[in-house]
Design an enzyme around this catalytic site. Structure first.
Site, PDB file in Angstrom:
ATOM      1  N   ASP A 117      -6.487  -7.439   0.859  1.00 36.32           N
ATOM      2  CA  ASP A 117      -6.860  -7.898  -0.490  1.00 36.32           C
ATOM      3  C   ASP A 117      -5.678  -7.831  -1.456  1.00 36.32           C
ATOM      4  O   ASP A 117      -5.699  -8.453  -2.516  1.00 36.32           O
ATOM      5  CB  ASP A 117      -8.051  -7.095  -1.043  1.00 36.32           C
ATOM      6  CG  ASP A 117      -7.805  -5.601  -1.198  1.00 36.32           C
ATOM      7  OD1 ASP A 117      -6.721  -5.115  -0.831  1.00 36.32           O
ATOM      8  OD2 ASP A 117      -8.719  -4.908  -1.700  1.00 36.32           O
ATOM      9  N   TYR A 141       5.527  -5.107  -0.381  1.00 38.13           N
ATOM     10  CA  TYR A 141       4.607  -5.139   0.762  1.00 38.13           C
ATOM     11  C   TYR A 141       3.673  -6.339   0.677  1.00 38.13           C
ATOM     12  O   TYR A 141       3.524  -7.103   1.637  1.00 38.13           O
ATOM     13  CB  TYR A 141       3.786  -3.843   0.822  1.00 38.13           C
ATOM     14  CG  TYR A 141       2.509  -3.985   1.627  1.00 38.13           C
ATOM     15  CD1 TYR A 141       2.561  -4.226   3.000  1.00 38.13           C
ATOM     16  CD2 TYR A 141       1.258  -3.912   1.009  1.00 38.13           C
ATOM     17  CE1 TYR A 141       1.384  -4.386   3.741  1.00 38.13           C
ATOM     18  CE2 TYR A 141       0.091  -4.060   1.738  1.00 38.13           C
ATOM     19  CZ  TYR A 141       0.155  -4.307   3.100  1.00 38.13           C
ATOM     20  OH  TYR A 141      -0.993  -4.473   3.827  1.00 38.13           O
ATOM     21  N   LYS A 145       3.121  -9.655   3.145  1.00 37.97           N
ATOM     22  CA  LYS A 145       1.850 -10.052   3.787  1.00 37.97           C
ATOM     23  C   LYS A 145       1.471 -11.481   3.376  1.00 37.97           C
ATOM     24  O   LYS A 145       1.072 -12.293   4.209  1.00 37.97           O
ATOM     25  CB  LYS A 145       0.708  -9.097   3.404  1.00 37.97           C
ATOM     26  CG  LYS A 145       0.662  -7.771   4.114  1.00 37.97           C
ATOM     27  CD  LYS A 145       0.621  -7.838   5.637  1.00 37.97           C
ATOM     28  CE  LYS A 145      -0.680  -8.320   6.227  1.00 37.97           C
ATOM     29  NZ  LYS A 145      -0.675  -8.219   7.721  1.00 37.97           N
TER      30      LYS A 145
END
Ligand code: TYD
Length: 328
Positions: A117, A141, A145
């Site tokens: 999410d 990060y 993703k």
């Protein structure tokens, strides 16, 4: 079916491997065994382990022989580590995902990209992220993703691969590496160490039990459609400070262990995920949050032999870099 699970020695990956094996699938694990990938997470699980990197096409091709599906859990996952240095994140998340998609392009295997999410970014202003919302990542990060995820619709459109994306909310449960909020605070409490709450502790995360997360990923593996994204939400939005107080109660330590420390740079205030799409197809979370958290605390209490050896060497190095000044 024979399935390749990448990152299968990690936290969520190892739970997923156990789930598939106990359901009768044949599983091959490809794992680089970085600091958080632990062979012992698959002790007594009947699967084949190949040690290697998803960014290495040969390692992927060898591990994937005969596999009808690849489920990608392999990732560098910790936001705080990505703030200290993000090179490995880009390599694994972006390039590694592309290598896996090249493999499924060649073999025709089904592909599930396990995402997060966090790619939707901060929802401080309210609402819940839907699958149609654009990515708006804020940490190195989550950028890595989101960048990895972008390959998926492109490979579906360009090459017709059979690939989907799942986006889970903050996951907790047994065998989570003690750098994330829940396992860090539980193990610190069990050791009588401080619980470092970033900023005012009023940031909100939506908590999902690892078993529910794995059930969602399996559902998407079997039922998901090419090019589609599926949110997997626990539906348990809580402020960090609430979780912290609950951990204090469950471990029976003094509330004086709770320490407010310098905030995480760029800290997202709130995540919230709308998982009505997956629910309407038949998945729903089954684990009650209060019970799940209590069970998780019990697991760490009864499995010191799993986490105590981790809290040495590289871990202590990281812990010092991350917390020494904050806790001084
Ligand atoms: P974390 O478990 O790192 O997951 P994520 O950053 O992916 O949400 O952190 C969860 C929340 O807990 C997040 O708001 C940051 C906060 N947090 C602390 O307050 N102190 C800590 O030591 C850690 C690791 C996290």
């Amino acid at each position: 079916m024979r399935v390749l699970v990448t990152g299968g020695c990690g936290f969520i990956g190892s739970h997923f491997v156990k789930r598939l094996v106990s359901g009768g699938d044949e599983v091959v694990v490809l794992d680089k065994l970085t600091y958080s990938g632990r062979k012992e997470n698959l002790d007594s699980v009947d699967c084949n382990l190949a040690v290697g990197d998803i960014a290495d096409p040969e390692a992927v091709a060898q591990a994937a022989v005969g596999c009808k599906a690849i489920v990608n859990f392999a990732a560098e996952t910790h936001v705080d580590r990505s703030i200290l240095g993000a090179t490995d994140f880009g390599r694994t998340e972006f390039f590694g995902t592309q290598v896996l998609l090249e493999e499924v392009r060649r073999t025709g295997a089904r592909f599930v990209q396990v995402s997060t999410d966090e790619v939707y970014g901060d929802l401080e202003r309210g609402g819940s992220a839907k699958e149609t919302d654009p990515a708006n990542p804020s940490s190195p990060y989550s950028v890595a993703k989101a960048a990895g995820d972008l390959h998926v619709p492109a490979y579906v459109r360009t090459f017709g691969v059979n690939a989907s994306i799942t986006r889970g909310s903050n996951t907790y449960g047994p065998r989570q590496y003690p750098e994330k909020l829940v396992p860090l605070f539980v193990t610190n409490a069990l050791d009588g160490q401080p619980l470092p709450v970033y900023g005012d502790g009023r940031q909100v995360r939506d908590w999902l039990h690892v078993d529910d997360h794995c059930a969602g990923v399996e559902f998407v593996l079997r039922e998901g459609r090419p090019g589609e994204i599926y949110n997997i939400a626990g539906g348990n939005e809580r402020e960090n400070i609430e979780i912290t107080h609950r951990i204090v109660e469950l471990t029976g330590v003094s509330p004086s262990l709770v320490r407010y420390v310098t905030d995480r740079p760029g800290h997202d205030r709130r995540y919230s995920l709308d998982s009505s799409k997956l629910r309407s197809l038949g998945w729903e979370p089954t684990r009650d949050f209060e019970e799940g958290l209590a069970d998780t605390v019990d697991w760490y209490r009864s499995n010191r032999s799993w986490w105590e050896p981790i809290k040495s060497g590289e871990y202590l190095d990281y812990y010092r870099r991350q917390y020494a000044e904050r806790l001084a």
